[in-house]
Design a protein around this motif. Structure first.
Motif, PDB file in Angstrom:
ATOM      1  N   LEU A   1      -5.794   7.659  -1.963  1.00  0.00           N
ATOM      2  CA  LEU A   1      -5.342   8.445  -3.117  1.00  0.00           C
ATOM      3  C   LEU A   1      -4.024   9.157  -2.802  1.00  0.00           C
ATOM      4  O   LEU A   1      -3.933   9.858  -1.800  1.00  0.00           O
ATOM      5  CB  LEU A   1      -6.361   9.523  -3.486  1.00  0.00           C
ATOM      6  N   PRO A   2      -3.021   9.013  -3.689  1.00  0.00           N
ATOM      7  CA  PRO A   2      -1.733   9.688  -3.495  1.00  0.00           C
ATOM      8  C   PRO A   2      -1.747  11.078  -4.130  1.00  0.00           C
ATOM      9  O   PRO A   2      -0.994  11.360  -5.065  1.00  0.00           O
ATOM     10  CB  PRO A   2      -0.754   8.765  -4.229  1.00  0.00           C
ATOM     11  N   VAL A   3      -2.607  11.931  -3.650  1.00  0.00           N
ATOM     12  CA  VAL A   3      -2.740  13.269  -4.251  1.00  0.00           C
ATOM     13  C   VAL A   3      -2.744  14.336  -3.149  1.00  0.00           C
ATOM     14  O   VAL A   3      -2.858  14.019  -1.968  1.00  0.00           O
ATOM     15  CB  VAL A   3      -4.050  13.413  -5.063  1.00  0.00           C
ATOM     16  N   CYS A   4      -2.626  15.588  -3.567  1.00  0.00           N
ATOM     17  CA  CYS A   4      -2.810  16.680  -2.614  1.00  0.00           C
ATOM     18  C   CYS A   4      -4.190  17.293  -2.859  1.00  0.00           C
ATOM     19  O   CYS A   4      -4.795  17.080  -3.913  1.00  0.00           O
ATOM     20  CB  CYS A   4      -1.721  17.733  -2.765  1.00  0.00           C
ATOM     21  N   LEU A   5      -4.663  18.035  -1.884  1.00  0.00           N
ATOM     22  CA  LEU A   5      -5.957  18.706  -2.038  1.00  0.00           C
ATOM     23  C   LEU A   5      -5.729  20.068  -2.673  1.00  0.00           C
ATOM     24  O   LEU A   5      -4.848  20.819  -2.264  1.00  0.00           O
ATOM     25  CB  LEU A   5      -6.642  18.876  -0.686  1.00  0.00           C
ATOM     26  N   SER A   6      -6.548  20.369  -3.676  1.00  0.00           N
ATOM     27  CA  SER A   6      -6.389  21.627  -4.397  1.00  0.00           C
ATOM     28  C   SER A   6      -6.822  22.804  -3.524  1.00  0.00           C
ATOM     29  O   SER A   6      -7.804  22.732  -2.801  1.00  0.00           O
ATOM     30  CB  SER A   6      -7.222  21.589  -5.675  1.00  0.00           C
ATOM     31  N   LEU A   7      -6.060  23.886  -3.612  1.00  0.00           N
ATOM     32  CA  LEU A   7      -6.419  25.103  -2.877  1.00  0.00           C
ATOM     33  C   LEU A   7      -7.370  25.963  -3.702  1.00  0.00           C
ATOM     34  O   LEU A   7      -7.800  27.028  -3.257  1.00  0.00           O
ATOM     35  CB  LEU A   7      -5.156  25.909  -2.541  1.00  0.00           C
TER      36      LEU A   7
ATOM     37  N   PRO B   1      -9.649  19.101  -6.101  1.00  0.00           N
ATOM     38  CA  PRO B   1     -10.567  19.621  -5.084  1.00  0.00           C
ATOM     39  C   PRO B   1     -11.161  18.460  -4.291  1.00  0.00           C
ATOM     40  O   PRO B   1     -11.424  17.392  -4.853  1.00  0.00           O
ATOM     41  CB  PRO B   1     -11.663  20.322  -5.895  1.00  0.00           C
ATOM     42  N   ILE B   2     -11.367  18.683  -3.023  1.00  0.00           N
ATOM     43  CA  ILE B   2     -11.912  17.623  -2.162  1.00  0.00           C
ATOM     44  C   ILE B   2     -13.265  17.131  -2.695  1.00  0.00           C
ATOM     45  O   ILE B   2     -13.548  15.928  -2.683  1.00  0.00           O
ATOM     46  CB  ILE B   2     -12.023  18.123  -0.705  1.00  0.00           C
ATOM     47  N   TYR B   3     -14.067  18.048  -3.217  1.00  0.00           N
ATOM     48  CA  TYR B   3     -15.392  17.665  -3.736  1.00  0.00           C
ATOM     49  C   TYR B   3     -15.262  16.707  -4.930  1.00  0.00           C
ATOM     50  O   TYR B   3     -16.051  15.764  -5.069  1.00  0.00           O
ATOM     51  CB  TYR B   3     -16.188  18.918  -4.111  1.00  0.00           C
TER      52      TYR B   3
END
Ligand SMILES: *[C@@H]1O[C@H](CO)[C@@H](O)[C@H](O)[C@H]1NC(C)=O
Ligand SMILES: *[C@@H]1O[C@H](CO)[C@@H](O)[C@H](O)[C@H]1NC(C)=O
Length: 338
Positions: free
Chosen positions: A207-213, A252-254
């Motif tokens: 996945l070309p995404v960032c993880l949400s904080l 989010p990672i989840y």
């Protein structure tokens, strides 16, 4: 003859009292209205606060439609057979809506958006790898060996690697995938690295995404630099003019785990240049089963990570100290004496 006079006097006084009371109410109404206009106008508090409040009220209304609510981690917690799931996935589901309304981590719109727009399937098992250094079995700097040793050289495990770079250089999971028949999820927000990652033919989701904080989808401005790309939350005017700043979608990672249909994880590798602790804090630990983690602590410091992970049921079983990053290895307390 006196009664009519007396009653007339009472009557006049009564009219006066009624008029006075009416005037007092009118006065109170005007004052209240003026106060209301003042506090809700743009002069009091920033526009941003007003927008936040509006979003919050929308969120509350949305949450009101679906229950029960598990609010600590921003979850809908709907039963998988709940008929509202399909409706929620389809109804006005756009990226803007998802972000603006801070949809729940397990909201069907979030999961479907990840699946449809961001998730790349694993390469077929019979497609050969396309590696820069195919003879280097383990490009990690000790992480893969430490984790595998802890897991008794387990085969066919499942990993998630965040900060996957190009899928080969310094990869903590390539060895497991190539020689131990593992599969997993690779997350890399840097678009150049991600292009290379796809070309490696890894047998894992990507996945070309960032993880949400935060425990909901967000968009951030991302500074693009190989291997040390990191999320910038606030930018100076000079920084935002830099051409290597991109707006990126974070999840989010989840939510990502739900999108690939897997919440039982053998190894979670987290190396995202400074946001490790905040990302860990979005995880609803009661909903996932993560056996081991390697978390880079250079930017956060060891203690805050250990202090956070302890009460979640994790202990440190090892450390890695190398010039490209210091990792802490965590495992579940209940796996300590196997
Ligand atoms: C796992 O395999 C490595 C290399 O093959 C070996 O050195 C190590 O002792 C093994 N660990 C366990 C726990 O079996
Ligand atoms: C897990 O182990 C760590 C380290 O020994 C300890 O600090 C923590 O309280 C334990 N957590 C639980 C939930 O038992």
């Amino acid at each position: 003859m006196r009664f009519p006079i007396v009653s007339q006097i009472y009557y006049r006084q009564g009219t006066l009292i009624v008029t006075a009371i009416a005037l007092v109410f009118a006065f109170i109404f005007v004052i209240q209205h003026m106060t209301y206009t003042q506090t809700s106008g743009p002069s009091s508090g920033s526009i941003r606060d007003a927008v936040d409040q509006a979003l919050e009220s929308i969120n509350i209304r949305l949450r009101g439609r679906v229950s029960p609510i598990s609010s600590e981690y921003n979850l809908l917690d709907l039963d998988e057979t709940d008929p509202r799931l399909a409706e929620l996935a389809a109804e006005k589901c756009t990226i803007d809506w998802m972000n603006a309304d801070r949809l729940q981590q397990d909201h069907p719109c979030v999961i479907e958006t990840i699946r449809r727009r961001y998730l790349h399937p694993p390469a077929d098992l019979d497609v050969p790898y396309n590696l820069v250094a195919p003879n280097k079995a383990d490009p990690s700097v000790g992480q893969a060996a430490s984790i595998l040793n802890y897991l008794g050289n387990q085969t066919k495990g499942f990993f998630i690697e965040c900060g996957a770079l190009d899928g080969e250089h310094l990869s903590n999971t390539l060895y497991m995938e190539r020689t131990m028949q593992w599969g997993g999820v690779l997350v890399e927000a840097d678009q150049t690295s991600f292009g290379k990652l796809l070309s490696r033919r890894r047998k894992s989701y990507a996945l070309p995404v960032c993880l949400s904080l935060q425990p909901y989808p967000t968009q951030v401005t991302f500074k693009v630099t190989y291997a040390i790309g990191s999320v910038q939350e606030s930018l100076t005017p000079e920084q935002s003019k830099e051409s290597n700043m991109l707006t990126l979608q974070c999840f989010p990672i989840y939510s990502i785990l739900l999108a690939v249909g897997r919440t039982q994880i053998d190894f979670f590798s987290l190396d995202v240049e400074g946001h490790e602790l905040r990302i860990l804090k979005t995880i609803p630990w009661h909903k996932v089963d993560i056996k081991t983690l390697a978390v880079e602590w250079d930017h956060v410091g060891e203690k805050p990570l250990i202090d956070y992970m302890g009460p979640k049921g994790y202990y440190v079983f090892g450390r890695n100290t190398v010039n490209v990053g210091n990792d802490l290895f965590f495992a579940k307390n209940d796996s300590r004496h196997r």
